[in-house]
Scaffold this active site. Structure first.
Site, PDB file in Angstrom:
ATOM      1  N   TYR A   1      27.492  76.507  47.522  1.00 18.75           N
ATOM      2  CA  TYR A   1      27.989  76.232  46.432  1.00 18.75           C
ATOM      3  C   TYR A   1      29.434  76.665  46.371  1.00 18.75           C
ATOM      4  CZ  TYR A   1      28.589  77.223  41.318  1.00 18.75           C
ATOM      5  OH  TYR A   1      28.829  77.150  39.972  1.00 18.75           O
TER       6      TYR A   1
ATOM      7  N   ASP B   1      35.343  78.094  51.933  1.00 18.32           N
ATOM      8  CA  ASP B   1      35.093  78.911  50.715  1.00 18.32           C
ATOM      9  C   ASP B   1      34.731  80.259  50.861  1.00 18.32           C
ATOM     10  OD1 ASP B   1      34.218  79.790  48.215  1.00 18.32           O
ATOM     11  OD2 ASP B   1      33.030  77.939  48.047  1.00 18.32           O
TER      12      ASP B   1
ATOM     13  N   LYS C   1      36.263  86.201  43.090  1.00 16.60           N
ATOM     14  CA  LYS C   1      35.399  87.415  43.023  1.00 16.60           C
ATOM     15  C   LYS C   1      36.004  88.716  43.202  1.00 16.60           C
ATOM     16  CE  LYS C   1      30.944  84.908  42.817  1.00 16.60           C
ATOM     17  NZ  LYS C   1      30.772  83.775  43.592  1.00 16.60           N
TER      18      LYS C   1
HETATM   19  C1  LIG Z   1      30.840  82.098  43.029  1.00 13.90           C
HETATM   20  C2  LIG Z   1      31.431  81.280  43.846  1.00 13.90           C
HETATM   21  C3  LIG Z   1      32.101  80.215  43.691  1.00 13.90           C
HETATM   22  C4  LIG Z   1      32.412  79.728  42.114  1.00 13.90           C
HETATM   23  O1  LIG Z   1      33.160  80.464  41.341  1.00 13.90           O
HETATM   24  P1  LIG Z   1      33.287  80.669  39.930  1.00 13.90           P
HETATM   25  O2  LIG Z   1      34.219  82.031  39.776  1.00 13.90           O
HETATM   26  O3  LIG Z   1      31.882  81.246  39.524  1.00 13.90           O
HETATM   27  O4  LIG Z   1      33.698  79.678  39.246  1.00 13.90           O
HETATM   28  C5  LIG Z   1      32.645  79.337  44.350  1.00 13.90           C
HETATM   29  N1  LIG Z   1      32.284  79.410  45.691  1.00 13.90           N
HETATM   30  C6  LIG Z   1      31.451  80.458  46.245  1.00 13.90           C
HETATM   31  C7  LIG Z   1      31.128  80.522  47.589  1.00 13.90           C
HETATM   32  C8  LIG Z   1      30.905  81.380  45.052  1.00 13.90           C
HETATM   33  O5  LIG Z   1      30.249  82.268  45.594  1.00 13.90           O
END
Ligand SMILES: *Cc1c(COP(=O)(O)O)cnc(C)c1O
Length: 427
Positions: free
Chosen positions: A143, A238, A266
């Site tokens: 994701y 990511d 995060k």
């Molecule tokens: C949480 C997350 C996102 C998206 O971040 P948001 O701040 O919720 O938009 C993208 N990539 C990874 C791996 C994530 O865990």
């Protein structure tokens, strides 16, 4: 009289679609009523009914220091009192950008944004602008936020381009995204051999945390690095979840992989809306105002969010921080595994830094298909029984969990004891 979670959920559903501002909060996959949080402190939070829980979600990753860490709260208050937003440069933005570049050698420049979604979307646009190509590769089960180009699921054949995984995503947009299997070295090689010259970027979670926790095989990431270099495509790691969560050097340090671009979120915001994308200077300099790739944000680099992020990043640099966090997390996963084994429950678990995966299957999974092959019903029963015992895990079998620096040995022991009792009753 206290109000109940149920009452608040019913009212919320009148005014907010599904009663929530992000779908997984709705408890749809585990069933039951979401908990309405009222207050958090350290490893604990209290709900509106006055129940106390040990929290292993930590706002889905940001709260590596636990809830309401006094130093972070202090910096936030201080920053807020000096002005909530300027829409103009501030010194703190420079400080966090410098710090991120110092901590992660692959970053030469960074730009701050407000969410991981924005970081991912901007990195993809930048990669396309830099390479002049449209196609991207992502992996099933990863994701990267809810940008159109990334809300794509695998097509029917291994080498077909993807289909939208959400209504509202145009097929033409999804059609530029190729979805391959995680940890499938041969699949990646084949995709590049057929489409290499058209691929702008590969985006990948170096440790997947959005299909439960799945570790990349080192050869998988090494292959992606080599293929991108060979074909002039950009490798985007990511690290929104893994960044400063699996270790101070992030997953790219653990795997010794140097991406062209990294996206962060995060932990770097310490619970405030702050995220970033960054990497090679020659690539980053394609961004406006220097270059032709447009990207902007009214609240980007917000001073209150940056204050929370800077203090969080300061705290996690304390000597031994990640050794202790990793040991606590291992204590949890080892404890749960032993409790399951003792009671004949099919279960496995693993930890990387302060991040963990729990699986109702024999072995930790290596692919999306293996994740799907776990016993979800068992997870749901476990989730609700633990919730009743005052332990809050993510309300889905497909999410990683998080331990914070505020979790004590006693908190972990209490969690393991609760699980052992549940396992002994037959899950
Ligand atoms: C949480 C997350 C996102 C998206 O971040 P948001 O701040 O919720 O938009 C993208 N990539 C990874 C791996 C994530 O865990």
């Amino acid at each position: 009289m206290t109000i109940s979670n149920q009452q608040l959920f019913e009212r919320s559903q009148q005014y907010i679609p599904g009663g929530v501002n992000s779908p997984v909060r709705a408890f749809k996959s585990v069933g039951g009523t979401p908990i309405f949080f009222e207050r958090g402190q350290g490893a604990y939070f209290w709900d509106v009914e006055g129940q106390t829980y040990i929290d292993y979600v930590g706002s889905w990753g940001p709260l590596i220091l636990g809830h309401a860490h006094p130093a972070v709260v202090g910096k936030v208050q201080e920053a807020a009192s000096l002005g909530m937003s300027f829409g103009a440069p501030t010194r703190a933005e420079l400080e966090i950008a410098e710090l991120l570049c110092q901590l992660l050698p692959s970053l030469e420049q960074v730009r701050l944004v407000s969410s991981g979604t924005e970081a991912g979307m901007s990195a993809i646009r930048l990669a396309r602008g830099y390479t002049g190509r449209s196609r991207i590769i992502k992996f099933e089960g990863c994701y990267h936020g809810h940008d159109d180009a990334l809300l794509v699921k695998a097509g029917s054949g291994a080498l077909t381009f993807g289909h939208p995984s959400s209504a509202g995503v145009p097929a033409e947009t999804a059609g530029h995204t190729m979805v391959l299997d995680y940890n499938d070295v041969a699949g990646a090689k084949q995709a590049f051999s057929e489409h290499g010259s058209e691929i702008a970027a590969v985006i990948v979670e170096p440790i997947a945390g959005n299909m439960n926790l799945v570790r990349a095989e080192p050869a998988f990431l090494e292959t992606l690095r080599a293929l991108c270099t060979q074909h002039g495509s950009l490798l985007i790691l990511d690290e929104v979840m893994t960044g400063f969560r699996v270790g101070l050097e992030c997953a790219q340090g653990l795997y010794q992989i140097k991406p062209d671009l990294t996206i962060l979120g995060k932990v770097i915001g310490g619970g405030m809306p702050l995220a970033a994308f960054g990497g090679r200077r020659d690539v980053m300099q394609c961004l406006a105002p220097l270059g032709p790739v447009y990207q902007a944000g009214t609240l980007s680099g917000n001073p209150v969010a940056v204050a929370a992020g800077l203090e969080t990043l300061r705290q996690i640099q304390a000597p031994g921080f990640f050794d202790k966090l990793s040991a606590q997390t291992r204590q949890l996963t080892d404890g749960l595994t032993a409790a399951a084994k003792k009671n004949g429950v099919t279960f496995s678990a693993q930890a990387v830094g302060g991040m963990f995966g729990l699986y109702f299957r024999q072995e930790p999974p290596k692919s999306f298909a293996e994740v799907m092959d776990s016993d979800r019903e068992a997870f749901n029963r476990f989730f609700h029984a633990m919730l009743k015992a005052g332990v809050y895990f993510a309300p889905s079998a497909f999410e990683a969990g998080f331990v914070s620096a505020a979790h004590s040995d006693a908190d972990i022991a209490k969690t393991v004891a609760a699980a052992e009792h549940i396992f002994s009753q037959g899950i």
